[in-house]
Design a protein around this motif. Structure first.
Motif, PDB file in Angstrom:
ATOM      1  N   ASP A  49      44.425  48.565  16.334  1.00 31.83           N
ATOM      2  CA  ASP A  49      44.333  49.888  17.416  1.00 31.83           C
ATOM      3  C   ASP A  49      42.792  50.137  18.140  1.00 31.83           C
ATOM      4  O   ASP A  49      42.866  50.212  19.391  1.00 31.83           O
ATOM      5  N   ARG A  50      42.036  49.983  17.010  1.00 32.00           N
ATOM      6  CA  ARG A  50      40.506  50.215  17.526  1.00 32.00           C
ATOM      7  C   ARG A  50      40.063  49.104  18.289  1.00 32.00           C
ATOM      8  O   ARG A  50      39.197  49.187  19.332  1.00 32.00           O
ATOM      9  N   ILE A  51      40.588  47.880  17.934  1.00 33.77           N
ATOM     10  CA  ILE A  51      40.017  46.680  18.687  1.00 33.77           C
ATOM     11  C   ILE A  51      40.611  46.723  20.037  1.00 33.77           C
ATOM     12  O   ILE A  51      39.996  46.121  21.073  1.00 33.77           O
ATOM     13  N   GLN A  52      42.056  47.338  20.366  1.00 32.57           N
ATOM     14  CA  GLN A  52      42.478  47.534  21.635  1.00 32.57           C
ATOM     15  C   GLN A  52      41.778  48.346  22.439  1.00 32.57           C
ATOM     16  O   GLN A  52      41.733  48.386  23.515  1.00 32.57           O
ATOM     17  N   ASN A  53      41.291  49.389  21.784  1.00 26.56           N
ATOM     18  CA  ASN A  53      40.458  50.166  22.482  1.00 26.56           C
ATOM     19  C   ASN A  53      39.420  49.787  23.023  1.00 26.56           C
ATOM     20  O   ASN A  53      38.664  50.037  24.104  1.00 26.56           O
ATOM     21  N   VAL A  54      38.402  49.006  22.343  1.00 29.10           N
ATOM     22  CA  VAL A  54      37.298  48.403  22.537  1.00 29.10           C
ATOM     23  C   VAL A  54      37.565  47.343  23.616  1.00 29.10           C
ATOM     24  O   VAL A  54      37.034  47.379  24.498  1.00 29.10           O
ATOM     25  N   ALA A  55      38.631  46.590  23.769  1.00 27.69           N
ATOM     26  CA  ALA A  55      39.200  45.834  25.085  1.00 27.69           C
ATOM     27  C   ALA A  55      39.249  46.732  26.220  1.00 27.69           C
ATOM     28  O   ALA A  55      38.685  46.208  27.268  1.00 27.69           O
ATOM     29  N   ARG A  56      39.689  47.758  26.136  1.00 29.49           N
ATOM     30  CA  ARG A  56      39.747  48.853  27.285  1.00 29.49           C
ATOM     31  C   ARG A  56      38.552  49.246  27.727  1.00 29.49           C
ATOM     32  O   ARG A  56      38.153  49.230  28.873  1.00 29.49           O
ATOM     33  N   LEU A  57      37.432  49.393  26.860  1.00 28.60           N
ATOM     34  CA  LEU A  57      36.193  49.703  27.242  1.00 28.60           C
ATOM     35  C   LEU A  57      35.494  48.444  27.882  1.00 28.60           C
ATOM     36  O   LEU A  57      34.875  48.709  28.845  1.00 28.60           O
ATOM     37  N   VAL A  58      35.518  47.412  27.540  1.00 26.20           N
ATOM     38  CA  VAL A  58      34.979  46.122  27.924  1.00 26.20           C
ATOM     39  C   VAL A  58      35.707  45.633  29.179  1.00 26.20           C
ATOM     40  O   VAL A  58      35.211  45.617  30.232  1.00 26.20           O
ATOM     41  N   LYS A  59      36.853  45.823  29.479  1.00 25.21           N
ATOM     42  CA  LYS A  59      37.696  45.761  30.727  1.00 25.21           C
ATOM     43  C   LYS A  59      37.089  46.776  31.926  1.00 25.21           C
ATOM     44  O   LYS A  59      36.949  46.212  32.890  1.00 25.21           O
ATOM     45  N   ARG A  60      36.815  47.869  31.196  1.00 21.48           N
ATOM     46  CA  ARG A  60      36.244  49.065  32.221  1.00 21.48           C
ATOM     47  C   ARG A  60      34.875  48.550  33.066  1.00 21.48           C
ATOM     48  O   ARG A  60      34.706  48.494  34.326  1.00 21.48           O
ATOM     49  N   ALA A  61      34.007  47.817  32.011  1.00 22.98           N
ATOM     50  CA  ALA A  61      33.016  47.120  32.654  1.00 22.98           C
ATOM     51  C   ALA A  61      33.037  46.110  33.448  1.00 22.98           C
ATOM     52  O   ALA A  61      32.504  45.871  34.340  1.00 22.98           O
ATOM     53  N   VAL A  62      34.034  45.372  33.030  1.00 21.85           N
ATOM     54  CA  VAL A  62      34.200  44.060  33.908  1.00 21.85           C
ATOM     55  C   VAL A  62      35.058  44.748  35.190  1.00 21.85           C
ATOM     56  O   VAL A  62      34.647  43.915  36.367  1.00 21.85           O
ATOM     57  N   ASP A  63      35.646  45.498  35.273  1.00 21.34           N
ATOM     58  CA  ASP A  63      36.485  46.070  36.616  1.00 21.34           C
ATOM     59  C   ASP A  63      35.388  46.635  37.431  1.00 21.34           C
ATOM     60  O   ASP A  63      35.585  46.670  38.741  1.00 21.34           O
ATOM     61  N   GLU A  64      34.390  47.014  36.919  1.00 21.39           N
ATOM     62  CA  GLU A  64      33.242  47.781  37.615  1.00 21.39           C
ATOM     63  C   GLU A  64      32.349  46.680  38.276  1.00 21.39           C
ATOM     64  O   GLU A  64      31.215  46.965  38.846  1.00 21.39           O
ATOM     65  N   GLY A  65      32.452  45.277  37.755  1.00 21.28           N
ATOM     66  CA  GLY A  65      32.014  44.255  38.466  1.00 21.28           C
ATOM     67  C   GLY A  65      30.767  43.759  37.564  1.00 21.28           C
ATOM     68  O   GLY A  65      30.033  42.560  37.989  1.00 21.28           O
ATOM     69  N   HIS A  66      30.827  44.061  36.462  1.00 20.88           N
ATOM     70  CA  HIS A  66      29.586  43.329  35.382  1.00 20.88           C
ATOM     71  C   HIS A  66      30.013  42.242  34.851  1.00 20.88           C
ATOM     72  O   HIS A  66      31.208  42.118  34.586  1.00 20.88           O
ATOM     73  N   GLN A  67      29.114  41.432  34.578  1.00 15.21           N
ATOM     74  CA  GLN A  67      29.137  40.422  33.603  1.00 15.21           C
ATOM     75  C   GLN A  67      29.040  41.099  32.028  1.00 15.21           C
ATOM     76  O   GLN A  67      28.067  41.675  32.076  1.00 15.21           O
ATOM     77  N   VAL A  68      29.946  40.393  31.333  1.00 12.89           N
ATOM     78  CA  VAL A  68      29.764  41.060  29.791  1.00 12.89           C
ATOM     79  C   VAL A  68      29.786  40.029  28.742  1.00 12.89           C
ATOM     80  O   VAL A  68      30.816  39.405  28.832  1.00 12.89           O
ATOM     81  N   ALA A  69      28.864  40.223  27.841  1.00 12.02           N
ATOM     82  CA  ALA A  69      28.817  39.563  26.631  1.00 12.02           C
ATOM     83  C   ALA A  69      29.200  40.684  25.606  1.00 12.02           C
ATOM     84  O   ALA A  69      28.334  41.830  25.439  1.00 12.02           O
ATOM     85  N   VAL A  70      30.080  40.155  24.678  1.00 12.72           N
ATOM     86  CA  VAL A  70      30.302  41.516  23.443  1.00 12.72           C
ATOM     87  C   VAL A  70      29.743  40.666  22.086  1.00 12.72           C
ATOM     88  O   VAL A  70      30.299  39.522  21.973  1.00 12.72           O
ATOM     89  N   VAL A  71      29.231  41.499  21.409  1.00 14.74           N
ATOM     90  CA  VAL A  71      28.944  40.951  19.958  1.00 14.74           C
ATOM     91  C   VAL A  71      29.759  42.081  19.140  1.00 14.74           C
ATOM     92  O   VAL A  71      29.755  43.264  19.125  1.00 14.74           O
ATOM     93  N   VAL A  72      30.375  41.570  18.033  1.00 21.45           N
ATOM     94  CA  VAL A  72      31.306  42.281  17.033  1.00 21.45           C
ATOM     95  C   VAL A  72      30.592  42.179  15.766  1.00 21.45           C
ATOM     96  O   VAL A  72      30.335  41.149  15.263  1.00 21.45           O
ATOM     97  N   SER A  73      30.914  43.313  15.046  1.00 20.73           N
ATOM     98  CA  SER A  73      30.597  43.092  13.478  1.00 20.73           C
ATOM     99  C   SER A  73      32.277  42.901  12.927  1.00 20.73           C
ATOM    100  O   SER A  73      33.314  42.798  13.630  1.00 20.73           O
ATOM    101  N   ALA A  74      32.100  42.697  11.625  1.00 22.11           N
ATOM    102  CA  ALA A  74      33.568  42.651  10.763  1.00 22.11           C
ATOM    103  C   ALA A  74      34.299  44.078  10.878  1.00 22.11           C
ATOM    104  O   ALA A  74      33.377  44.962  10.997  1.00 22.11           O
ATOM    105  N   MET A  75      35.372  44.147  10.588  1.00 17.93           N
ATOM    106  CA  MET A  75      36.317  45.152  10.527  1.00 17.93           C
ATOM    107  C   MET A  75      35.713  46.021   9.484  1.00 17.93           C
ATOM    108  O   MET A  75      35.391  45.263   8.396  1.00 17.93           O
ATOM    109  N   ALA A  76      35.675  47.522   9.417  1.00 19.04           N
ATOM    110  CA  ALA A  76      35.013  48.359   8.404  1.00 19.04           C
ATOM    111  C   ALA A  76      35.652  47.905   7.088  1.00 19.04           C
ATOM    112  O   ALA A  76      36.949  47.916   6.769  1.00 19.04           O
ATOM    113  N   GLY A  77      34.725  47.594   6.190  1.00 21.76           N
ATOM    114  CA  GLY A  77      34.919  47.178   4.809  1.00 21.76           C
ATOM    115  C   GLY A  77      35.454  45.819   4.313  1.00 21.76           C
ATOM    116  O   GLY A  77      35.566  45.517   3.226  1.00 21.76           O
ATOM    117  N   THR A  78      35.374  44.937   5.561  1.00 24.29           N
ATOM    118  CA  THR A  78      35.647  43.613   5.330  1.00 24.29           C
ATOM    119  C   THR A  78      34.582  42.730   4.676  1.00 24.29           C
ATOM    120  O   THR A  78      34.780  42.133   3.808  1.00 24.29           O
TER     121      THR A  78
END
Length: 407
Positions: free
Chosen positions: A17-46
């Protein structure tokens, strides 16, 4: 259109669920016209779970290269899941592992340094309209093996990638909404800081503030990468970490940090002669035990001295055992250890041009009956060691004394 690097920590990608929320945040930046590179950590506790599995099989004797192979897997899972979520939301995305960029490392496994990052593969993906979803914390060694950058290494990955891409900004999304004047869990009058200099953030990070990893701030300062710390759970601006030239006028004191990770060692009856300090601190350095605050006082007859200094709390038992073994050869009468201490630090670039900061600190603590056991200073910070029982009182009192309380 700007090129942005976004980094999401473990709590931000803790479950699907939180990964899909992150996808929405990234999509918002893309929709605003930005190029986006995303760096991710492991899921909490992994990562903790992966480390535990390694320890269950061969605690303390494993091949460091194989250890890195295991613990780097968490980020690989997250990057793939986020790329899937983005594509589902109509955003073209692909995942990159450290070796696919490639992020080239130097030094040993589990604590590798970034050597260089050829950016052609990332730039090609971005120019083709894709979001590059990058596994943080990992790269590839000179020997062609997976190598990790140590805990918190995803922040360093993100800032370094922002530097080589020439990004407008590196946004570090976490579970807090910015950098505060002190820990808001301890003092309810802590204020969020709108802008903070690289130097101040580096001091605060090294002194116990855990919002950003120290290495990432150092890389940002070296390459002049503008960093924003903000929450992935709240839609509001965070704290910008920038050069001093981007701040109109700095506060005398910007923040107050604390560290519970300190322990105090006192050496009594030490022979006062040349070479003794080297005979004490040399073996500690060889044992990879870092020493921080140091206070020395000489006896009235000049024959002996006492030394007080701090080490990491995790190193206290090992440091005391080593020093006990040196008592006869170096000339030490007694070794006392105390883990019941805390380091309190006030930080601000405004200290360079204002006198009296240390005096305010010492007077405030004295008025509250708090004894100072050791002191260390730099150009923009003053740190004191006190008994841990007084930590909250000291933070609250100093926060008010420097005019940092929220109105």
């Amino acid at each position: 259109m700007a090129l942005l690097v976004q980094k999401y920590g473990g709590t931000s990608v803790a479950d699907p669920d939180r990964i899909q929320n992150v996808a929405r945040l990234v999509k918002r930046a893309v929709d605003e016209g930005h190029q986006v590179a995303v760096v991710v950590s492991a899921m909490a506790g992994t990562t903790n779970q992966l480390v535990n599995w390694v320890d269950e099989i061969d605690a303390g004797h494993f091949d460091p290269a194989e250890y890195d192979t295991v613990v780097a897997a968490g980020e690989q899972v997250t990057s793939g899941l986020l790329a899937i979520a983005l594509n589902k939301q109509g955003v073209r995305a692909r995942s990159f592992q450290g070796w696919q960029i490639p992020l080239l490392t130097e030094g040993g496994h589990a604590k590798a340094r970034i050597g260089s990052i050829p950016a052609d593969n990332l730039k090609r993906a971005l120019d083709e309209g894709q979001v590059a979803v990058i596994s943080g914390f990992q790269g590839i060694s000179e020997a062609g093996r997976i190598a990790t950058l140590g805990r918190g290494g995803s922040d360093t990955s993100a800032v370094a990638i922002a530097a080589v891409l020439g990004a407008e900004r590196c946004d570090i999304y976490t579970d807090v909404d910015g950098v505060y004047t002190t820990d808001p869990r301890i003092h309810e009058k802590a204020q969020k800081i709108d802008r903070i200099t690289y130097e101040e953030m580096l001091e605060l990070a090294s002194l116990g503030a855990k919002v950003l990893q120290t290495r990432s701030v150092a890389v940002a300062m070296q390459h002049r990468v503008r960093v924003q710390v903000l929450s992935s759970f709240e839609d509001k601006p965070g704290t910008l970490v920038v050069g001093e030239d981007e701040i109109m006028e700095s506060n005398i004191v910007t923040g107050i940090a604390h560290s519970r990770d300190e322990a105090k060692i006192t050496l009594a009856g030490v022979n006062d002669k040349p070479g003794v300090a080297a005979g004490i601190f040399g073996p500690l350095a060889e044992a990879n035990i870092n020493v921080d605050m140091i206070v020395q006082s000489v006896s009235s007859d000049g024959a002996t001295t006492s030394m007080t200094f701090t080490v990491g709390k995790a190193d206290l038992i090992r440091a005391k055992a080593l020093l006990d073994s040196l008592k006869s050869s170096v000339g030490i009468e007694r070794v006392d250890a105390d883990g019941n201490v805390v380091k309190i630090s006030v930080v601000g670039v405004g200290m360079r041009s204002h006198a009296g900061v240390a005096h305010t600190m010492f007077r405030t603590l004295s008025e509250r009956g708090i004894n100072i056991q050791a002191i260390s200073t730099s150009e923009i910070k003053v740190s004191v060691l006190i008994a841990s029982d007084y930590m909250e009182l000291a933070i609250r009192s100093l926060h008010a004394a420097y005019g940092l309380d929220a109105s």
